[in-house]
Motif scaffolding. Structure first.
Motif, short mmCIF file in Angstrom:
data_model
loop_
_atom_site.label_atom_id
_atom_site.label_comp_id
_atom_site.label_asym_id
_atom_site.label_seq_id
_atom_site.Cartn_x
_atom_site.Cartn_y
_atom_site.Cartn_z
N UNK A 1 35.96 37.04 41.05
CA UNK A 1 35.44 36.05 40.07
C UNK A 1 34.90 35.41 41.32
N UNK B 1 32.40 31.49 41.83
CA UNK B 1 32.43 30.26 41.42
C UNK B 1 31.04 29.75 42.72
N UNK C 1 19.45 30.32 40.10
CA UNK C 1 20.85 30.52 39.08
C UNK C 1 21.51 32.03 39.03
N UNK D 1 23.39 35.68 40.02
CA UNK D 1 24.32 35.98 39.19
C UNK D 1 24.24 37.26 38.91
N UNK E 1 25.59 41.39 41.78
CA UNK E 1 25.85 42.53 40.96
C UNK E 1 25.28 43.36 41.75
N UNK F 1 32.19 42.12 38.66
CA UNK F 1 32.42 40.73 39.30
C UNK F 1 31.77 39.29 38.77
N UNK F 2 32.78 38.68 37.98
CA UNK F 2 32.26 37.50 37.21
C UNK F 2 31.66 36.42 38.23
N UNK F 3 30.33 36.10 37.73
CA UNK F 3 29.42 35.37 38.49
C UNK F 3 29.19 33.99 38.00
N UNK F 4 29.54 32.91 38.17
CA UNK F 4 28.21 31.83 38.32
C UNK F 4 28.16 30.76 39.27
N UNK F 5 27.31 30.33 38.53
CA UNK F 5 26.38 29.43 40.08
C UNK F 5 26.02 28.24 39.23
N UNK G 1 38.00 34.07 42.84
CA UNK G 1 39.09 35.74 43.00
C UNK G 1 39.33 37.16 43.58
#
Lengths: 363, 363
Positions: free
Chosen positions: A151, A153, A220, A224, A228, A240-244, A262
């Protein structure tokens, strides 16, 4: 065997990125026999310098790409969308710094240190990722290779220069007016084509590019999906989790990013172990010594090709999670240098050719 | 019954926070019969204005607190540590804006909208939290009350003013030198007492306060432990995981924060539901309309007592996680106003008295 020489066109040559493409190309390993500087009709006739020689800027047209081997493009998405297919049709390989083709499945999206391998399957156009994405994947790829990534952030601190030289000029004029106690009416930032404009000098603007779905800005979304595609080859991969959250800050050049991540395995690397894989990664410089107050800053990253990482720390309450701070010159590694670096690799790997059956792929 | 009048001392009256404490006290509901402006010997004799009357600044000494009912302190941690116990001994109730007493178990740490209830058990000193902590708990407390809070990951964009008026002055002088193409040698930021100094104008400094264990700065530690003490009453509670990266940005006044959080229940509130609880929370203003490019900015928050929240978004890949952006005037809600607001509540609840057995508690 005679070493091949390349005829190179720079599209958008007069802009903040274009002028740096000229410099980076001149300082590159690419044997250039001719350089063509292309821009809008407004800039045509202006003269610029390449390796000490004066070059006249030409208006960019489809025919401008006749006989060209390599194109470096940074004149805006709509210009790339219109002209690069014409360049490919004429046999030129294009490295595009705009977002127009980035999510196209026929277009590799490349940070050479991370996924040079994707150059092999290009069809005439290679996309240069978004500046904020490039420096983040530079910092995280060595971690991903060794420990996986579950992950990300990210909160960005992005420089005015990402919106072009006119945005830097506006910010400087605003700063001077502010220091003089005078009024100033912004007309460019946060987004030139959007409805409202706000001052950036001595301020923060949590909008980069236009708003899209779910309250996220286009910038953003780019972070994301591009992350990936570069790291996993799939822009929608759930692996892979992505937030921005992307924020413009009153800095001319050099983006900062605060990244919480993580790892993807049960291993719990120490900070020293993370430093080790980062220091071994090409193009990445570890600047991380709290005892010496050493950490990346835009002022020390400006003009450098490398990406700088520091403030690496364990999240003290979540095993396997970490914080870091990464800075790069958004106009060099984030744009001009990464594009020229892609071109260098294309040349070195003899990939500067458009397969004939692809000539009309992007039309 | 005659309404009680209060004799109020402001310790550190000439600083960036102290001058605002004077203004906020003048505009408060507190009936003030006398105001004493205290500062270092260097500032003694200077005259300042309270409600249109000229007041001479006095040197702060233990005897300065004889006969005083209420003290508002913002003269630095060591000054508070030395003088506030003397004030309490003399019967004065102190609201301290420094970090000196914040983690003391005998001292409530209060943001009135969040934990006014903790004022009831004060022993003579109430601590005002760190500016960056206050605005974050203002934005998140309504969420916590309704949906719980499992985790916070925060990246701050903190204004120069958090380091005092001299830091703002240095940043402005640096900005002017930079615009003139002149050299400037910083002597204050990032931390006045630390070994090295770096320019903040047109730059980013990922260091606020000194470095401590595990590579975290003191500012980052403050955000982690203060958040838990304010929200949960326990600075080490594992019930909310908090991690922080604190960065100084070239803004004079008004901190920004990018906050990623996970709610603590299985409920998955919509953005509209989060807006609703936030809009209902006293002192919190929702500025969140992407279609109108409405979001909090330091320039629009400066001079306001409220905390402004916007850019509220679901994390698209993690159910129950969200992003938001929060801005407040760090010198008002983050310091002077929150302190005066605490004093207003003490007055309203008749808590401006030191229990006799506590008089020596802090000596």
């Amino acid at each position: 065997m005679v070493k091949k020489q390349y005829k190179v066109a720079i599209l958008g040559a007069t802009g903040a990125v274009g002028t740096r493409m000229i410099q980076q190309l001149a300082a590159s390993t690419i044997p250039v026999s001719e350089v063509h500087l292309l821009a809008s009709a407004r800039s045509a006739g202006k003269t610029m310098t390449f390796k000490g020689e004066s070059v006249t800027v030409e208006e960019a047209k489809p025919e401008s790409f006749d006989g060209i081997d390599l194109v470096l493009a940074s004149a805006g998405g709509s210009v790339s969308g219109r002209l690069l297919p014409e360049a490919v049709k004429r046999g030129a390989v294009c490295v595009d710094n705009t977002s127009f083709f980035r999510m196209n499945d026929q277009v590799p999206l490349v940070v050479p240190e991370v996924n040079e391998k994707d150059l092999a399957w290009h069809h005439g156009i290679i996309a240069n990722p978004n500046c904020s994405t490039i420096q983040m994947v530079m910092a995280l790829e060595p971690v991903r290779q060794k420990y996986g990534l579950n992950r990300i952030v990210v909160s960005t601190y992005q420089a005015a220069g990402g919106a072009g030289q006119s945005a830097i000029d506006e910010m400087n004029a605003e700063a001077q007016a502010d220091l003089n106690g005078e009024e100033f009416t912004p007309q460019i930032l946060p987004v030139k084509g959007d409805q409202k404009h706000y001052p950036l000098a001595f301020n923060l603007l949590p909008q980069i590019d236009v708003f899209e779905d779910e309250g996220y800005t286009h910038e953003e979304w780019k972070m994301i999906h591009e992350t990936k595609k570069i790291m996993l080859g799939d822009k929608n991969s759930p692996d892979i989790k992505v937030t921005a959250t992307c924020v413009r800050v009153p800095v001319p050049v050099g983006h900062g990013e605060s990244v919480w991540f993580e790892v993807g395995t049960d291993q719990r690397p120490t900070v020293a172990q993370l430093h080790e894989v980062m220091a071994d990664f090409p193009g990445l410089v570890v600047q991380d010594d709290p005892s010496q107050q050493l950490y990346p800053q835009p002022k020390t990253a400006e003009g450098r090709r490398e990406t700088f990482v520091g403030r690496v720390r364990r999240d003290l309450e979540t095993p396997g999670a970490y914080n870091l701070w990464v800075v790069a010159d958004n106009l060099l590694k984030g744009a001009a240098w990464n594009s020229v670096q892609i071109a260098e690799r294309l040349v070195a790997d003899d990939l500067v050719r458009v397969p004939e059956h692809n000539a009309e792929l992007f039309l």
